[in-house]
Write a protein that holds these residues in place. Structure first.
Motif, PDB file in Angstrom:
ATOM      1  N   GLU A 148       1.848  16.959 -18.968  1.00 49.91           N
ATOM      2  CA  GLU A 148       0.605  16.267 -18.635  1.00 49.91           C
ATOM      3  C   GLU A 148       0.864  14.763 -18.704  1.00 49.91           C
ATOM      4  O   GLU A 148       1.460  14.274 -19.661  1.00 49.91           O
ATOM      5  N   VAL A 149       0.432  14.043 -17.698  1.00 53.06           N
ATOM      6  CA  VAL A 149       0.507  12.587 -17.736  1.00 53.06           C
ATOM      7  C   VAL A 149      -0.748  12.089 -18.426  1.00 53.06           C
ATOM      8  O   VAL A 149      -1.859  12.378 -17.990  1.00 53.06           O
ATOM      9  N   LYS A 150      -0.568  11.346 -19.509  1.00 53.14           N
ATOM     10  CA  LYS A 150      -1.706  10.827 -20.274  1.00 53.14           C
ATOM     11  C   LYS A 150      -2.200   9.501 -19.711  1.00 53.14           C
ATOM     12  O   LYS A 150      -3.370   9.160 -19.862  1.00 53.14           O
ATOM     13  N   GLY A 151      -1.305   8.736 -19.092  1.00 52.66           N
ATOM     14  CA  GLY A 151      -1.723   7.479 -18.510  1.00 52.66           C
ATOM     15  C   GLY A 151      -0.557   6.601 -18.105  1.00 52.66           C
ATOM     16  O   GLY A 151       0.565   6.799 -18.559  1.00 52.66           O
ATOM     17  N   ALA A 152      -0.857   5.641 -17.243  1.00 53.30           N
ATOM     18  CA  ALA A 152       0.120   4.641 -16.833  1.00 53.30           C
ATOM     19  C   ALA A 152       0.136   3.529 -17.877  1.00 53.30           C
ATOM     20  O   ALA A 152      -0.894   3.204 -18.459  1.00 53.30           O
ATOM     21  N   THR A 153       1.303   2.953 -18.105  1.00 54.33           N
ATOM     22  CA  THR A 153       1.455   1.905 -19.121  1.00 54.33           C
ATOM     23  C   THR A 153       1.934   0.616 -18.459  1.00 54.33           C
ATOM     24  O   THR A 153       2.274   0.584 -17.276  1.00 54.33           O
ATOM     25  N   TYR A 154       1.999  -0.441 -19.259  1.00 50.93           N
ATOM     26  CA  TYR A 154       2.501  -1.723 -18.786  1.00 50.93           C
ATOM     27  C   TYR A 154       4.022  -1.830 -18.931  1.00 50.93           C
ATOM     28  O   TYR A 154       4.614  -2.830 -18.519  1.00 50.93           O
ATOM     29  N   THR A 155       4.660  -0.804 -19.465  1.00 54.23           N
ATOM     30  CA  THR A 155       6.102  -0.810 -19.660  1.00 54.23           C
ATOM     31  C   THR A 155       6.811  -0.736 -18.309  1.00 54.23           C
ATOM     32  O   THR A 155       6.463   0.089 -17.462  1.00 54.23           O
ATOM     33  N   ALA A 156       7.783  -1.614 -18.105  1.00 58.67           N
ATOM     34  CA  ALA A 156       8.575  -1.695 -16.864  1.00 58.67           C
ATOM     35  C   ALA A 156       7.681  -1.900 -15.638  1.00 58.67           C
ATOM     36  O   ALA A 156       8.061  -1.547 -14.523  1.00 58.67           O
ATOM     37  N   LEU A 157       6.517  -2.475 -15.848  1.00 50.46           N
ATOM     38  CA  LEU A 157       5.546  -2.684 -14.766  1.00 50.46           C
ATOM     39  C   LEU A 157       6.055  -3.757 -13.807  1.00 50.46           C
ATOM     40  O   LEU A 157       6.425  -4.859 -14.211  1.00 50.46           O
ATOM     41  N   ARG A 158       6.049  -3.383 -12.523  1.00 53.43           N
ATOM     42  CA  ARG A 158       6.543  -4.315 -11.508  1.00 53.43           C
ATOM     43  C   ARG A 158       5.999  -3.916 -10.148  1.00 53.43           C
ATOM     44  O   ARG A 158       6.060  -2.748  -9.759  1.00 53.43           O
ATOM     45  N   VAL A 159       5.452  -4.884  -9.429  1.00 52.09           N
ATOM     46  CA  VAL A 159       5.079  -4.729  -8.026  1.00 52.09           C
ATOM     47  C   VAL A 159       5.646  -5.945  -7.314  1.00 52.09           C
ATOM     48  O   VAL A 159       5.293  -7.079  -7.635  1.00 52.09           O
ATOM     49  N   ALA A 160       6.551  -5.716  -6.373  1.00 52.40           N
ATOM     50  CA  ALA A 160       7.209  -6.851  -5.719  1.00 52.40           C
ATOM     51  C   ALA A 160       7.799  -6.434  -4.381  1.00 52.40           C
ATOM     52  O   ALA A 160       8.117  -5.258  -4.164  1.00 52.40           O
ATOM     53  N   GLN A 161       7.953  -7.433  -3.516  1.00 52.14           N
ATOM     54  CA  GLN A 161       8.645  -7.213  -2.260  1.00 52.14           C
ATOM     55  C   GLN A 161      10.104  -7.605  -2.461  1.00 52.14           C
ATOM     56  O   GLN A 161      10.403  -8.727  -2.903  1.00 52.14           O
ATOM     57  N   GLU A 162      11.017  -6.701  -2.142  1.00 51.24           N
ATOM     58  CA  GLU A 162      12.443  -6.928  -2.314  1.00 51.24           C
ATOM     59  C   GLU A 162      12.983  -7.785  -1.164  1.00 51.24           C
ATOM     60  O   GLU A 162      12.319  -7.970  -0.132  1.00 51.24           O
ATOM     61  N   SER A 163      14.210  -8.256  -1.303  1.00 47.03           N
ATOM     62  CA  SER A 163      14.827  -9.108  -0.282  1.00 47.03           C
ATOM     63  C   SER A 163      15.015  -8.369   1.046  1.00 47.03           C
ATOM     64  O   SER A 163      15.063  -8.997   2.100  1.00 47.03           O
ATOM     65  N   ASN A 164      15.087  -7.036   1.014  1.00 44.09           N
ATOM     66  CA  ASN A 164      15.236  -6.255   2.243  1.00 44.09           C
ATOM     67  C   ASN A 164      13.890  -5.974   2.920  1.00 44.09           C
ATOM     68  O   ASN A 164      13.828  -5.281   3.927  1.00 44.09           O
ATOM     69  N   GLY A 165      12.804  -6.489   2.340  1.00 42.14           N
ATOM     70  CA  GLY A 165      11.480  -6.314   2.920  1.00 42.14           C
ATOM     71  C   GLY A 165      10.685  -5.159   2.341  1.00 42.14           C
ATOM     72  O   GLY A 165       9.480  -5.087   2.530  1.00 42.14           O
ATOM     73  N   GLU A 166      11.363  -4.240   1.658  1.00 37.63           N
ATOM     74  CA  GLU A 166      10.655  -3.103   1.057  1.00 37.63           C
ATOM     75  C   GLU A 166       9.846  -3.543  -0.157  1.00 37.63           C
ATOM     76  O   GLU A 166      10.230  -4.472  -0.873  1.00 37.63           O
TER      77      GLU A 166
ATOM     78  N   GLU B  97       0.823  -1.211   0.000  1.00 38.36           N
ATOM     79  CA  GLU B  97       0.000   0.000   0.000  1.00 38.36           C
ATOM     80  C   GLU B  97       0.857   1.261   0.000  1.00 38.36           C
ATOM     81  O   GLU B  97       0.573   2.209  -0.740  1.00 38.36           O
ATOM     82  N   GLU B  98       1.889   1.293   0.831  1.00 42.02           N
ATOM     83  CA  GLU B  98       2.788   2.455   0.855  1.00 42.02           C
ATOM     84  C   GLU B  98       3.476   2.635  -0.492  1.00 42.02           C
ATOM     85  O   GLU B  98       3.647   3.767  -0.954  1.00 42.02           O
ATOM     86  N   ALA B  99       3.877   1.551  -1.122  1.00 42.77           N
ATOM     87  CA  ALA B  99       4.524   1.645  -2.440  1.00 42.77           C
ATOM     88  C   ALA B  99       3.549   2.212  -3.467  1.00 42.77           C
ATOM     89  O   ALA B  99       3.930   3.043  -4.301  1.00 42.77           O
ATOM     90  N   PHE B 100       2.272   1.815  -3.416  1.00 49.45           N
ATOM     91  CA  PHE B 100       1.256   2.372  -4.323  1.00 49.45           C
ATOM     92  C   PHE B 100       1.072   3.871  -4.060  1.00 49.45           C
ATOM     93  O   PHE B 100       0.942   4.661  -4.995  1.00 49.45           O
ATOM     94  N   GLU B 101       1.042   4.266  -2.786  1.00 53.95           N
ATOM     95  CA  GLU B 101       0.904   5.687  -2.435  1.00 53.95           C
ATOM     96  C   GLU B 101       2.081   6.490  -2.976  1.00 53.95           C
ATOM     97  O   GLU B 101       1.902   7.576  -3.551  1.00 53.95           O
ATOM     98  N   GLN B 102       3.278   5.943  -2.806  1.00 50.81           N
ATOM     99  CA  GLN B 102       4.474   6.651  -3.258  1.00 50.81           C
ATOM    100  C   GLN B 102       4.568   6.695  -4.784  1.00 50.81           C
ATOM    101  O   GLN B 102       5.066   7.667  -5.351  1.00 50.81           O
ATOM    102  N   ALA B 103       4.083   5.658  -5.462  1.00 52.93           N
ATOM    103  CA  ALA B 103       4.041   5.689  -6.933  1.00 52.93           C
ATOM    104  C   ALA B 103       3.110   6.803  -7.403  1.00 52.93           C
ATOM    105  O   ALA B 103       3.413   7.511  -8.373  1.00 52.93           O
ATOM    106  N   ALA B 104       1.990   6.978  -6.712  1.00 49.53           N
ATOM    107  CA  ALA B 104       1.067   8.059  -7.062  1.00 49.53           C
ATOM    108  C   ALA B 104       1.731   9.419  -6.836  1.00 49.53           C
ATOM    109  O   ALA B 104       1.581  10.343  -7.649  1.00 49.53           O
ATOM    110  N   LEU B 105       2.480   9.536  -5.761  1.00 47.18           N
ATOM    111  CA  LEU B 105       3.194  10.785  -5.491  1.00 47.18           C
ATOM    112  C   LEU B 105       4.260  11.038  -6.553  1.00 47.18           C
ATOM    113  O   LEU B 105       4.441  12.172  -7.015  1.00 47.18           O
ATOM    114  N   ALA B 106       4.938   9.980  -6.980  1.00 43.01           N
ATOM    115  CA  ALA B 106       5.931  10.118  -8.053  1.00 43.01           C
ATOM    116  C   ALA B 106       5.264  10.575  -9.344  1.00 43.01           C
ATOM    117  O   ALA B 106       5.838  11.380 -10.097  1.00 43.01           O
ATOM    118  N   MET B 107       4.049  10.097  -9.598  1.00 44.66           N
ATOM    119  CA  MET B 107       3.328  10.531 -10.795  1.00 44.66           C
ATOM    120  C   MET B 107       2.977  12.020 -10.698  1.00 44.66           C
ATOM    121  O   MET B 107       3.129  12.752 -11.676  1.00 44.66           O
TER     122      MET B 107
END
Length: 137
Positions: A110-128, A22-32
């Motif tokens: 202007e951001v037109k939309g999110a794409t499937y390019t470089a799409l990744r959601v995962a938990q890293e080995s450090n837990g993040e 959830e935090e990663a999704f929030e931060q991705a939105a902030l990055a957008m």
């Protein structure tokens, strides 16, 4: 929690990093938002509720970001604060922002939309958790 951009030809990569998905999704939105303008300059005076469902985390991220793009376009808002909950591939979220003001927000693109390019959601080995994709600008 943090966010970052990564280069991708003519578009822009966004990445959210957090202690939970959830935090990663929030931060991705902030990055957008940061692709468009400085998020620190965007107030959190208006709230929008968003619900999305997708078969996996990656598609859910794209749906979430595209829902924000739609809300920005329809309501003429920029967002700076997000609260995301995910359960059984159903995302319920709140986004807070304020009306676009070109004098205040100094919008770059202007951001037109999110794409499937470089799409990744995962938990890293450090837990993040990492949530990333390329947005079309």
């Amino acid at each position: 929690m943090r966010w970052e951009h990564f280069p991708h030809e003519a578009d822009m990569g966004i990445r959210g990093i957090g202690n939970s998905r959830e935090e990663a999704f929030e931060q991705a939105a902030l990055a957008m938002t940061a692709v468009i303008t400085d998020p620190a300059q965007v107030g959190a005076t208006e709230k929008v509720e968003i619900t999305r469902e997708a078969p996996d985390d990656e598609l859910l991220l794209v749906d979430w970001l595209n829902a924000l793009v739609y809300e920005m376009a329809m309501r003429k808002l920029l967002f700076s604060r997000f609260e995301v909950h995910v359960k059984d591939h159903v995302l319920t979220a709140r986004a807070w922002g304020e009306p676009m003001d070109t004098a205040k927000h100094h919008m770059a693109v202007e951001v037109k939309g999110a794409t499937y390019t470089a799409l990744r959601v995962a938990q890293e080995s450090n837990g993040e958790w990492v949530a990333q994709c390329v947005v079309d600008v």
